[in-house]
Scaffold this motif. Sequence first.
Motif, short mmCIF file in Angstrom:
data_model
loop_
_atom_site.label_atom_id
_atom_site.label_comp_id
_atom_site.label_asym_id
_atom_site.label_seq_id
_atom_site.Cartn_x
_atom_site.Cartn_y
_atom_site.Cartn_z
N ALA A 139 2.04 3.99 5.48
CA ALA A 139 1.62 3.28 4.27
C ALA A 139 2.11 4.02 3.03
CB ALA A 139 0.10 3.13 4.24
N VAL A 144 2.42 0.96 0.34
CA VAL A 144 1.43 -0.09 0.54
C VAL A 144 0.12 0.54 1.00
CG1 VAL A 144 3.21 -1.77 1.15
CG2 VAL A 144 2.06 -0.48 2.96
N ARG A 145 -0.93 -0.28 1.08
CA ARG A 145 -2.21 0.21 1.56
C ARG A 145 -2.25 0.18 3.08
NH1 ARG A 145 -6.28 0.05 -2.38
NH2 ARG A 145 -5.64 -0.93 -4.35
N SER A 147 -4.55 -1.00 4.78
CA SER A 147 -5.09 -2.32 5.12
C SER A 147 -3.97 -3.35 5.21
CB SER A 147 -6.13 -2.75 4.09
OG SER A 147 -5.57 -2.79 2.79
N THR A 148 -2.90 -3.15 4.41
CA THR A 148 -1.76 -4.07 4.46
C THR A 148 -1.07 -3.97 5.80
OG1 THR A 148 -1.40 -3.91 2.07
CG2 THR A 148 0.45 -4.66 3.40
N PHE A 151 -3.09 -5.77 8.31
CA PHE A 151 -2.90 -7.22 8.17
C PHE A 151 -1.59 -7.65 8.82
CE2 PHE A 151 -1.15 -10.74 5.54
CZ PHE A 151 -2.02 -11.73 5.97
N TRP A 152 -0.53 -6.90 8.59
CA TRP A 152 0.76 -7.22 9.21
C TRP A 152 0.64 -7.16 10.73
CZ3 TRP A 152 4.37 -3.73 5.71
CH2 TRP A 152 4.43 -4.31 4.43
N ALA A 183 8.17 -4.98 4.52
CA ALA A 183 7.85 -4.55 3.16
C ALA A 183 8.90 -5.05 2.17
CB ALA A 183 7.74 -3.04 3.10
N ARG A 186 8.53 -8.96 1.82
CA ARG A 186 7.32 -9.31 1.07
C ARG A 186 7.49 -8.96 -0.41
NH1 ARG A 186 3.81 -12.62 1.61
NH2 ARG A 186 1.96 -11.36 1.19
#
Length: 250
Positions: A139, A144-145, A147-148, A151-152, A183, A186
């Motif tokens: 991350a 990114v976080r 949590s991202t 989610f992915w 990444a 997105r």
Amino acid sequence: MGEPVSGSPRVLLRTVDVARESGYSVQQVRDLERLRVIPPAPRSSNGYRSYTPIHVHALRAYRGLAGAVGPVAARQMLTELRTETIAEAASAINAVHVRLARERDEALRAQQALGAIQAEANTPEFEHESDAMTITELAGALGVRPSTLRFWEQEGLVIPERVTSLRARRYGLSAIRAARIVAALRGTGYSIPAVREIMGSLHQLDGLGETRRILRQRLDQIATRTVALLRAGADLEAVVMSAQEPTIAG
């Protein structure tokens, strides 16, 4: 940018004149007036609409804005430009330029990421334990976080390995490469379904080539939108300046 509209803002024009000067049909002019793309035209003594050159500028500006940000956003922006100060209007228009520049930069970064990934793919892969990353490390590397990444994972885009004893996520080289592509895409504005489709194509023959083609197409679209905004420049200026003299805008 459009040709200068002849006459002062006080010159009265017929619907057919506005249509000819703006490049829209008579019915489109009426429809766009109904949608408040242009200010309502007062009626003359004989009941016909009386437009001014400002209406022509607004229609031309709408064409460029619609090409840059889409028709819905363009309608809203033009309505706001007719009531804002010069500073507020300039800021709004500049924000569109900034947005397009950001989208272009993100698309270019995505291209660079794909190039690096392809170079890695052509290198014999000898994965070691030290090559793997934890979710926190990956991350941080991607900006990114955690949590991202989770989610992915839920969306089936980036699948990590797991350390069974602690259920901690561990990302090997293939997962790291996948995360980099996700990444990049997105960041360029692709939706999750679109990213899923592209990621699926990477497992097919010439998948990277197809993804690169999609990004080139994206850059061409951004360039077209940017040119549309530039062409609208003089007409946007006329709309903004008319807001300082409400009686001219009608």
